[in-house]
Design a protein around this motif. Structure first.
Motif: not given
Lengths: 212, 948
Positions: A1, A8, A43-45, A56, A58, A181, A186
């Motif tokens: 996507m 983050k 981790f999850g997103a 997005k 993260q 970054e 990002k």
């Protein structure tokens, strides 16, 4: 996507305050009453929309236990946002906030947006920390504040999205250096060159969104 | 410098000082010299000696070298030498060149040395932190040896060094920065360092991933030319594997970061595979492994499924299938590609469907599945490739009922296409070929087409095979048992037994088919009961399993082979204990647990190809239940049967109750519907009632209007009008009565006020008479009184009249209400009646109340009458008094007149006398003038006051 920005996040706070449950509720929209202790980090997103833009998220959910503190510290530097969580039914988790905050300020970049979260707001009968106290702490330390319930999903979306909004505003103000970054931000792959003839139509829409 | 020359020269000429001595001197120099240059030279000398005199330098100089690292931070040259020396001491790889000449013992010794020095070095964790801080130095001479040293330390004592780096602040992050170094050597050695750092340490792997490792590594791979790139690509891929293998969090991050999509171009290798360098093969192999890590069967099903989905969506699976069908691909790449495709499609319906649709670019095009199966049953193909094809076929059928149906269908008489080779044909060919490996693979492949699929198990029973000319066709099941009894190779028999077990398991019809062949049970009992050699044990175990399934899934349809009879057979011919022991041979086999570990068929040699993963699951499931079934005596069985019967009885009872409940439920439903219709009806009635009520109201209004109109003329007319009303008359009349009453009340009050007025009048009269001034007109008052009395009287009569009228009305109302009741619609239900009645009762009570009120009113009227009478009597007394007073007044008036006359006379006299006196010239005071003067004085005073 395709996304316009990638942020983050880290989630920090004492063990058992519901960090993993908050993440699970946010990413999977479900609640798990019995959750294993997090080992290190998980981790999850998820994708969200702010100002008509796809963002997005993260998210690194850290272990609250003291023994993992040195590991979780490695995640402060590269995060754009942090959710600092305490449990409204356990005063000690509120009392430890100062330590967490010092740790976070010391190891993170100075622009990191920190959202203070009083979790388990569904357990009103067992409340030990008043909402006003949380508000006062947040005001004193320049944090955003919210009370949430990972169980009922109350304010969970808002907590993650409001943090993103704050970061987004900081970007608009030019506070964040989006080209570095290491700040935990990002720019999306399609962001700078949308004028190409191939995706002219979509590019136009994107540009339109950018004007607002 | 002199010292240094001495050392170097000393080696060339004169008595040679021992290495240890020289090193000792150098160490002293390093420790004590105040000149940086001296120290630098000494360290350089130590470096040059460190390979040859590794042991000596290590034991004597380590501390001094560490000191240099701590104190001489400003001089990068000396730091570089010190780090190089330490690297030489700790690293074991440099010995490679000497390996040729020296034996293994020497190598081992050097390994020990490296481990020993490493341990010594990391005793103080600060030393690792020191190296980490030195890596911040940009200078190539410091950073590069630093990287190498840390890599060597990690190689020797990985766990400890990882632990130290993990807890040192930003340790891992700093090492990640090495990948961004513009100097390729450092970046490449940084890759090697990170490989060591991330080895089996999930926490570090996650931090490295957090520090954007995936992004960086994928960028480097692309920059270096993907699979055509050199060893750097290989190192990047190895590091990626480290980060992803068995690390679900990182796998999730990799997937969520859309990095799967970035893998697709790796496999665009095209058909012109002229150059397949060793490096390219290695790179592609690692790339395929990376894909497999993401979809490995050991991952959580959800995670694998989402990766499989995105691999299909981004075209990665399609790309892999292209390689699968391409020509000139090296066998090991092809094999690994088949394995990769297997895991990408395993259990994913969409991907399996896609795979079924892939065609090989042959003429005519053949399905990829057929082409692959051809390789599987081809003896000339490499063993690993055949295993890979079997795995691919298994993965294609895993949880794929549609695929299973399609494969079995190719064997069924109705759908067989004679013109082209089908999967079914190939499998049958493999099943009965002379190659035992083909037999085994085909058996297992066919078993997978039946796995958990009752329909296909029954379908396959229909398959008939044409054997030799002139003989009748044989069923597939029959043919399998025939081959089994012919005593072929173990591998073949194991394969066929596994197929038969899978086939008849959980399928009573297949069990019956199997038992129908009179030869099968004797063959099995013979196999199990015989005392055969070691290599036949597995076959015995499988035969026991097959017989056990025949008992467990027996529907007792064959008289000779009912459950009981088979059990008796075991007891007599084999012995229960023996049977169970033989059954246990399966799980006790050395290769069993190996196959149970993972789905992929991996065998060290073709001979070891005995167990199938899915079959091990079946054994696990059945071993216990079969043992139980065999051990159970017929009595137990009977008991169980009894229990079953009672259970059935209970079930029957429960069923009865259930029926009852169902019946009652229906009744309740019916009643509910009735209630619903009733309520709707009553609602309708309610509306009619309200309608009628409004009608009544209308009538009432009309009546009122008419009554008002007529009331002026005559009340009787209104009454007659009222008579004509039918509905709601009584209420109307009541309101009429109420109005009348109101009128009466008003009149009453009016009377009272009049009375009080009169009282007041009498009082004033009294006071007037008491004063005796200004005679009042008594006659007038009397007249007034008379008028009042007559008025009161007329009002009383009026009240009486009204009373009677009201009485009459009441009577009429009652009559009307009874009439209303009798005339009420027959459809009106009791509720309405009750309502009307209650309303009526309320109204009668109200009329009662009104009656009382009127009674009290009449009483008060009587009172008023009495008061009036009293007032009249007092008025009479007053009249007489007045008459007396009048006469007195008359008399006094007369006297007054007389006096006035007298006064006037005397005035006249005085006036005449005055005139006389004036005439006589006497001064006389004029009274009138005096009066006038006084008047003006008063006016002036008033003016003064106004001014104030």
């Amino acid at each position: 996507m395709a996304y316009a920005y990638l942020f983050k996040y880290i989630i920090i706070g004492d063990t058992g305050v519901g960090k993993s449950c908050l993440l699970l509720q946010f990413t999977d929209k479900r609640f798990q009453p019995v959750h294993d202790l997090t080992i290190g980090v998980e981790f999850g997103a998820r994708m969200i929309t702010i100002d008509g833009k796809q963002i997005k998220l993260q998210i690194w959910d850290t272990a609250g236990q003291e023994s993992f503190r040195s590991i979780t510290r490695s995640y402060y530097r590269g995060a754009a946002g942090a959710l600092l969580v305490y449990d409204i039914t356990r005063r000690d988790t509120f009392n430890h906030l100062t330590t967490w905050l010092e740790d976070a300020r010391q190891h993170s970049n100075s622009n990191m947006v920190i959202m203070l979260i009083g979790n388990k707001s569904d357990l009103e009968s067992r409340r030990e920390v008043k909402k006003e106290e949380g508000e006062a702490f947040a005001r004193e330390h320049g944090l955003i504040f919210m009370e949430t319930s990972a169980k009922t999903a109350s304010n969970v979306e808002e907590a993650f999205i409001n943090t993103a909004k704050e970061i987004y505003e900081k970007i608009q103000e030019g506070v964040f250096d989006i080209n570095n970054e290491a700040n935990g931000i990002k720019i999306g792959p399609q962001h700078p060159t949308t004028n190409s003839t191939l995706s002219g139509n979509q590019g136009g829409q994107q540009a339109g969104g950018g004007c607002c | 410098m002199n010292f240094f020359r001495g050392v170097m020269g000393g080696q060339a000429a004169g008595p040679q000082p021992s290495g240890a001595e020289t090193i000792q001197k150098l160490c002293d120099r390093v420790a004590s010299s105040t000149l940086l240059e001296d120290r630098r030279d000494a360290v350089r000398a130590l470096k040059s000696l460190s390979k040859k005199y590794r042991m000596e330098v290590g034991t004597q100089a380590m501390e001094h070298l560490i000191n240099i690292l701590q104190t001489d931070r400003s001089d990068s040259e000396i730091l570089g030498y010190a780090l190089d020396t330490l690297y030489n001491l700790i690293c074991n790889d440099e010995e490679e060149e000497q390996d040729e000449s020296e034996d293994e013992a020497m190598q081992k010794q050097s390994d020990d040395l490296g481990a020993q020095f490493t341990e010594q070095f990391i005793q103080d964790p600060e030393h690792i932190t020191l190296i980490l801080s030195l890596l911040e130095e940009f200078d190539f001479h410091v950073r590069w040896p630093g990287v190498k040293l840390l890599t060597a330390l990690l190689k020797n004592q990985g766990v400890q060094v990882q632990g130290i780096i993990l807890v040192s602040p930003m340790g891992v992050s700093r090492l990640m920065d090495l990948l961004a170094d513009s100097r390729e050597v450092i970046r490449n050695d940084g890759l090697l360092l990170l490989q060591q750092l991330t080895k089996s340490n999930a926490a570090i792997q996650k931090i490295v991933a957090f520090e954007s490792a995936f992004e960086r590594l994928l960028d480097i791979i692309t920059e270096e030319g993907s699979s055509d790139g050199g060893i750097v690509v290989e190192d990047c891929l190895l590091l990626l594997l480290n980060l992803l293998k068995n690390n679900s969090s990182n796998q999730n991050f990799f997937k969520e970061g859309s990095y799967i999509q970035r893998m697709k171009p790796w496999f665009e290798v095209g058909d012109d595979n002229s150059g397949w360098s060793a490096q390219k093969v290695t790179n592609l192999h690692l790339m395929l492994q990376l894909v497999r890590v993401m979809v490995s069967p050991v991952n959580s099903p959800g995670a694998s499924a989402s990766c499989q989905k995105s691999m299909y969506q981004c075209g990665l699976l399609q790309q892999l299938c292209t390689i699968l069908m391409a020509t000139g691909v090296p066998a090991d790449i092809l094999t690994e590609t088949i394995n990769t495709v297997s895991e990408v499609i395993r259990g994913s319906q969409v991907n399996q469907d896609y795979f079924a649709s892939v065609n090989a670019p042959s003429n005519p095009p053949r399905p990829a599945i057929v082409v692959l199966l051809m390789s599987m049953v081809n003896e000339r193909q490499p063993f690993v490739l055949r295993c890979a094809v079997l795995y691919c076929f298994q993965c294609f059928l895993y949880k794929n009922q549609k695929g299973q149906g399609e494969i079995v269908a190719t064997l069924l008489p109705s759908t067989i296409d004679a013109n082209s080779i089908s999967a079914g044909q190939l499998l049958c060919g493999g099943l009965f070929s002379a190659d035992s490996l083909s037999n085994w693979c085909a058996s297992v492949a066919l078993a997978h087409a039946l796995q958990d699929n009752l329909t296909q198990k029954e379908q396959l029973l229909r398959v008939q095979l044409a054997t030799s000319l002139g003989k009748p066709p044989v069923s597939l099941l029959q043919q399998c048992t025939n081959i089994l009894s012919q005593g072929s190779k173990v591998q073949t028999r194991v394969g066929l037994l596994m197929l038969l077990c899978t086939w008849i398991n959980n399928c009573p019809i297949a069990v019956t088919h199997f038992l129908h062949n009179q030869e099968n049970v004797p063959f099995l009992t013979a196999q199990i009961s015989e005392n055969l050699g070691e290599d036949e044990r597995l076959v015995q175990g499988l035969c026991a399993l097959l017989l056990g399934i025949c008992i467990f899934y027996n529907d007792n349809s064959l008289e000779n082979y009912t459950k009981d009879k088979l059990k008796q057979l075991i007891e007599k011919r084999i012995g229960k204990e023996n049977f169970v022991e033989k059954l246990g041979f399966i799980t006790k086999h050395e290769l069993y647990s190996r196959a149970a570990q993972k789905p992929q068929p991996v065998f060290l040699s073709p001979e070891q190809m005995l167990f199938d993963h899915e079959f091990t699951k079946l054994v696990k499931e059945l071993e216990g239940v079969i043992t139980k079934a065999v051990h159970k005596s017929s009595e137990d069985e009977k008991k169980e049967e009894d229990v079953k019967k009672t259970l059935e009885q209970h079930d029957n009872i429960v069923m009865q109750y259930k029926d009852l409940i169902r019946e009652q439920d229906a009744q309740i439903q019916e009643l509910k519907e009735q209630v619903a219709t009733m309520t709707s009806q009553s609602e309708q009635m309610q509306t009619t009632v309200t309608q009628q009520l409004s009608q009544i109201q209308q009538h009432k209004d009309q009546y009122n209007i008419i009554k008002l109109k007529l009331g002026k003329d005559s009340q009787s007319q209104a009454n007659s009008q009222a008579d004509s009303q039918v509905n709601g008359l009584q209420t109307e009349e009541l309101s009429q009565l109420r109005e009348d009453l109101e009128e009466l009340r008003q009149q009453h009050t009016l009377l009272q006020t009049q009375l009080s007025d009169k009282d007041a009048l009498i009082n004033t009269l009294r006071s007037e008479t008491a004063e005796g001034s200004a005679a009042s007109d008594n006659t007038e008052m009397l007249k007034e009184l008379d008028a009042l009395r007559s008025q009161v009287h007329s009002q009383a009569t009026e009240i009486d009249q009204m009373k009677t009228e009201r009485q009459e009305l009441l009577r009429k109302a009652e009559a009307v209400s009874s009439e209303a009741v009798s005339s009420s619609d027959g459809s009106l239900d009791a509720a309405k009646m009750a309502e009307v009645e209650s309303r009526l009762a309320a109204q009668t009570s109200e009329t009662e109340r009104l009656k009382e009120e009127s009674k009290s009113l009449s009483k008060s009227r009587v009172d008023l009458d009495q008061q009036l009478a009293a007032a009249t009597s007092t008025a009479a007394i007053l009249q007489t008094e007045k008459a007396q007073l009048q006469t007195e007044v008359q008399e006094s008036k007369k006297e007054q007149d007389d006096l006035l006359m007298l006064l006037a006379d005397q005035d006249q006299k005085i006036h005449s006398l005055k005139l006389k006196l004036k005439a006589l010239g006497e001064p006389v005071d004029d009274e009138d003038d005096l009066d006038a003067r006084d008047q003006t004085d008063d006016d002036e005073e008033d003016d003064d006051e106004d001014e104030d």
